[in-house]
Design an enzyme around this catalytic site. Sequence first.
Site, mmCIF file in Angstrom:
data_model
loop_
_atom_site.group_PDB
_atom_site.id
_atom_site.type_symbol
_atom_site.label_atom_id
_atom_site.label_comp_id
_atom_site.label_asym_id
_atom_site.label_seq_id
_atom_site.Cartn_x
_atom_site.Cartn_y
_atom_site.Cartn_z
ATOM 1 N N SER A 142 -80.851 9.699 49.719
ATOM 2 C CA SER A 142 -81.102 8.265 49.871
ATOM 3 C C SER A 142 -82.331 7.921 49.047
ATOM 4 C CB SER A 142 -81.354 7.930 51.346
ATOM 5 O OG SER A 142 -81.885 6.627 51.505
ATOM 6 N N TYR A 155 -85.075 9.625 59.566
ATOM 7 C CA TYR A 155 -84.171 9.416 58.436
ATOM 8 C C TYR A 155 -84.793 9.967 57.165
ATOM 9 C CZ TYR A 155 -80.737 6.992 55.501
ATOM 10 O OH TYR A 155 -79.735 6.696 54.612
#
Length: 275
Positions: A142, A155
Amino acid sequence: MKDFRNKVAAITGAGSGMGRSLAVLLASRGCHVALSDINEAGLAETVKLLDGTGIKVTAQKLDVADKAAVFAWAEQVARDHGKINLIFNNAGVALGSAIDGGSYEDLEWIMNINFWGVVHGTKAFLPYLKDAGEGHVINTSSVFGLFAVPSQSAYNASKFAVRGFTEALRQELEMEGVNVSATSVHPGGIKTNIARAARMDQSVTKLGLSTDSTEKFEKLFTTTADKAAEIIIRGVEKNQRRVLVGTDAKVLDLMVRLLPSTYQKLVSLSSKRMK
């Protein structure tokens, strides 16, 4: 890998978003696909989209956090398709929580899917890619695997881990001299369901953020899943080590390169404005 015709690609998280778009795009290029997702309804919709394409499609409900299930799926894909050339470890989830107050259960949940799911997929499929004589591992990190954001520690941890794991894998494959490569994918804001499906812990209120912050961030997402798939496939064709998906990903990557420490203050200020 310049030509996908008659190759075989396995894709996790294929029931929606980038996984579905990758399946459709690869099918249009003549690539046979083995699809998996924990969401059976979404997976069935993806399979239906591929009707009439003339390529072989197999589908399996799968929890990527389940190591045994992932290895069993890889074995099944090899039996069904005869070979495997690409594995897209794409499945992922999101979590918003403060470090001080977030639960261990949520942290384990996101790491089991986002990181260990990638590890399981890589280790399960890599032997088959080597046997095929031509292969590629594509792991979805990401833009949050490039820089840190308050309320996204879990995350961030999972996506930084995917980045490090994949970059080390790429180097090892090169040292081995095998015809298999690896790419780390770093999407920015992609119009998928991941933000809406994210878990939000009440602990984020300690940071002055609300539990609906993901909805506000989602409004900033500009890249479609179809466009993301095109960028990823182009990155595989060029054998890129790192693929940045979206203008926002490129801008944020540049920010971190130019301001490796100072960027943290900028991100904190921006997060406060998103309250």
